[in-house]
Design an enzyme around this catalytic site. Structure first.
Site, PDB file in Angstrom:
ATOM      1  N   TYR A 137      37.653 -25.056 -11.195  1.00  0.00           N
ATOM      2  CA  TYR A 137      36.624 -24.753 -12.190  1.00  0.00           C
ATOM      3  C   TYR A 137      35.275 -25.364 -11.815  1.00  0.00           C
ATOM      4  O   TYR A 137      34.219 -24.780 -12.065  1.00  0.00           O
ATOM      5  CB  TYR A 137      37.066 -25.223 -13.581  1.00  0.00           C
ATOM      6  CG  TYR A 137      37.984 -24.222 -14.242  1.00  0.00           C
ATOM      7  CD1 TYR A 137      37.498 -23.002 -14.687  1.00  0.00           C
ATOM      8  CD2 TYR A 137      39.332 -24.487 -14.394  1.00  0.00           C
ATOM      9  CE1 TYR A 137      38.334 -22.061 -15.272  1.00  0.00           C
ATOM     10  CE2 TYR A 137      40.188 -23.552 -14.975  1.00  0.00           C
ATOM     11  CZ  TYR A 137      39.678 -22.341 -15.422  1.00  0.00           C
ATOM     12  OH  TYR A 137      40.496 -21.416 -15.987  1.00  0.00           O
ATOM     13  N   GLU A 149      66.866 -25.211 -11.103  1.00  0.00           N
ATOM     14  CA  GLU A 149      65.750 -24.272 -10.897  1.00  0.00           C
ATOM     15  C   GLU A 149      65.110 -23.862 -12.209  1.00  0.00           C
ATOM     16  O   GLU A 149      63.886 -23.853 -12.339  1.00  0.00           O
ATOM     17  CB  GLU A 149      66.245 -23.024 -10.151  1.00  0.00           C
ATOM     18  CG  GLU A 149      65.166 -21.961  -9.999  1.00  0.00           C
ATOM     19  CD  GLU A 149      65.681 -20.663  -9.385  1.00  0.00           C
ATOM     20  OE1 GLU A 149      64.916 -19.672  -9.414  1.00  0.00           O
ATOM     21  OE2 GLU A 149      66.812 -20.622  -8.879  1.00  0.00           O
ATOM     22  N   ASP A 205      69.465 -19.920  -8.692  1.00  0.00           N
ATOM     23  CA  ASP A 205      69.960 -18.545  -8.744  1.00  0.00           C
ATOM     24  C   ASP A 205      70.512 -18.135  -7.379  1.00  0.00           C
ATOM     25  O   ASP A 205      70.046 -18.617  -6.331  1.00  0.00           O
ATOM     26  CB  ASP A 205      68.825 -17.584  -9.122  1.00  0.00           C
ATOM     27  CG  ASP A 205      68.414 -17.691 -10.574  1.00  0.00           C
ATOM     28  OD1 ASP A 205      69.205 -18.200 -11.389  1.00  0.00           O
ATOM     29  OD2 ASP A 205      67.284 -17.267 -10.895  1.00  0.00           O
TER      30      ASP A 205
END
EC number: 5.6.2.2
Length: 382
Positions: free
Chosen positions: A123, A216, A269
Site C-alpha cells: 500500500y 492443511e 488432502d
C-alpha cells in the site's frame, strides 16, 4: 544449534550452494548502500553505462536439494547461477526499477527502526508509485529480487511475515517478560501465530507432546482442537490455513530444533496441491531458495493417502482440475520427491481423482480422531 547448522551447511554441502544471511539493520543498510554506490560508480565512469542487476535465479532448473548430515534435514537451495534485471530490455525495465524502489523503502524502514508486512509495503508503494506496483504480486516479486541481489533475508530488510497460522495443543509459549500462554486451553480457534520472526525466535517453549500434526485445512484444525484430540494423542496442532506462510513455517522449524524427538506429521488432502503443501513445509520453496533451510523441517506424510481411499464413499472422489495436473507435472519434474511420494502422485494422476479430508466425516464426526490415532499407533506415515 543454528550456528551448528550453519557451520555444517558450509562444511558438508556443495560450495556452489547459495543462501541468504541474517543481518543487523546496520549491516543490511550497508549492503544497500554498497549496491547503490556500485551502480553510481558505473554511471559516472568515463564510459558510463547502466549495469544489469545480477540476481540469484529462482527457478527449478537452478535448484537442488541439500541434505544436512547432522539433522537429516533436506532443504531446497539455489546455486550461484544468476539471472539479470536490465533497464535496457523492455520486458525487464519495470522490474529493474522496482528493485531500486523497494530497496529505497527498505532503507527507510531500517533507518526508522520499523518492521512492515508485505501488505503494508504494497500500500505504501501503491500510493507512492502506483504505475510501478499495480498489484501485490509485483511487490512480492520485487522483495524476492532484493533478497536475491543482496543475499540477506527479508526479515533483515525490515519486512515482517504476515501470518495466517494457528497453533493448539500441548505447548506452553512465553514471550520474554510476559505471561505463559497455554495452547491447550485456546479453544477451537487456537492461538494466533505472530508474524514477528524476532518474537518467535525468542519464545520460551515447553511441551510434553510426542507428535506435531500439521493440518492443511482450517476447518479440520478447528474440529480437532474442539475435540481436544491432543489429550487423546499427546500432540500439538498447527495450521497455515492452506499454503504455508513464512511465520508458521518459521515457528514449525523452531519447534523441530527445540524438540528434536517430536515426530512431525502432515494431514493434507489427497491431491497434488496437498502434496505440494507438505513439500513446502518439508523442503522450503524454490522462490525462497536463499532462505529455505530456515523454514524447513522433517515432515512425514500421515494422510490422506491412497490406502485411505477405501474409507471414503466413491461419490466423494472428484475429478482433478487442470491446476492439479499442472502442480503434479511440476512436482514430478523436481528432485525433491522421494519414491513413495512419487508413487502416490502418479496414482492421483492415473485415477484422475482427488479426495479431501472432510470426506472422512462420512464415517461420523468423531471418526477423524480415531483415524489419526490408528495411523499414528501403526506408524503409518512416510
Amino acid at each position: 544449534m543454528e550456528d551448528l547448522r550453519n557451520s555444517s551447511l558450509r562444511f558438508f554441502s556443495d560450495q556452489e550452494l547459495c543462501y541468504a544471511d541474517i543481518l543487523s539493520p546496520a549491516q543490511a543498510r550497508a549492503r544497500i548502500e554498497v549496491s547503490v554506490l556500485n551502480f553510481l560508480k558505473i554511471l559516472n565512469a568515463s564510459n558510463p553505462a547502466i549495469s544489469d542487476l545480477p540476481l540469484i535465479e529462482r527457478k527449478l532448473s537452478n535448484s537442488r536439494v541439500s541434505h544436512d548430515v547432522l539433522t537429516e534435514l533436506s532443504s531446497v537451495f539455489l546455486s550461484h547461477s544468476a539471472s539479470t534485471r536490465s533497464l535496457m530490455r523492455s520486458n525487464a525495465a519495470r522490474a529493474f526499477v522496482r528493485v531500486w524502489k523497494v530497496m529505497e523503502m527498505c532503507n527507510q524502514i531500517l533507518l526508522q527502526e520499523k518492521r512492515v508486512t508485505q501488505r503494508e509495503l504494497y500500500y505504501k508503494l501503491l500510493c507512492d508509485s502506483s504505475d510501478l506496483f499495480p498489484s501485490q504480486t509485483d511487490v512480492n516479486r520485487s522483495i524476492q529480487d532484493v533478497v536475491a541481489l543482496l543475499r540477506c533475508s527479508r526479515y533483515s530488510l525490515g519486512i515482517m511475515a504476515s501470518s495466517r497460522g494457528l497453533i493448539a495443543g500441548r505447548l506452553l509459549l512465553q514471550e520474554p517478560g510476559k505471561d505463559v500462554v497455554d495452547c491447550s486451553v485456546s479453544g477451537s480457534s487456537g492461538h494466533v501465530i505472530s508474524g514477528d520472526l524476532n518474537l518467535l525466535e525468542n519464545l520460551v517453549l515447553k511441551t510434553d507432546a510426542r507428535y506435531l500434526i500439521i493440518v492443511e485445512k482450517h476447518a479440520i484444525f478447528q474440529r480437532l482442537a474442539e475435540d481436544r484430540i491432543f489429550h487423546q494423542i499427546p500432540s500439538i496442532l498447527i495450521t497455515a490455513k492452506g499454503y504455508p506462510d513464512m511465520a508458521t513455517r518459521f515457528l514449525l522449524h523452531r519447534l523441530s530444533l527445540a524438540f528434536p524427538d517430536l515426530a512431525i506429521l502432515a494431514l493434507v488432502d489427497w491431491n497434488p496441491a496437498g502434496l505440494a503443501i507438505l513439500c513446502t513445509f518439508k523442503f522450503g520453496s524454490v522462490g525462497m531458495g536463499l532462505e529455505a533451510y530456515r523454514y524447513a523441517c522433517n515432515v512425514k506424510w500421515l494422510g490422506l493417502r491412497a490406502d485411505d481411499l477405501h474409507l471414503l464413499p466413491e461419490e466423494s472422489l472428484v475429478p482433478l482440475k487442470p491446476k492439479d495436473l499442472q502442480i503434479a507435472k511440476s512436482l514430478m519434474s523436481s528432485e525433491i520427491l522421494q519414491d513413495k511420494h512419487k508413487e502416490e502422485l502418479a496414482l492421483m494422476v492415473q485415477r484422475g481423482r482427488r479426495a479431501e479430508i472432510e470426506a472422512l466425516h462420512f464415517n461420523g464426526y468423531d471418526f477423524l480422531g480415531k483415524y489419526l490415532a490408528k495411523k499414528i499407533v501403526q506408524s503409518d506415515y512416510i
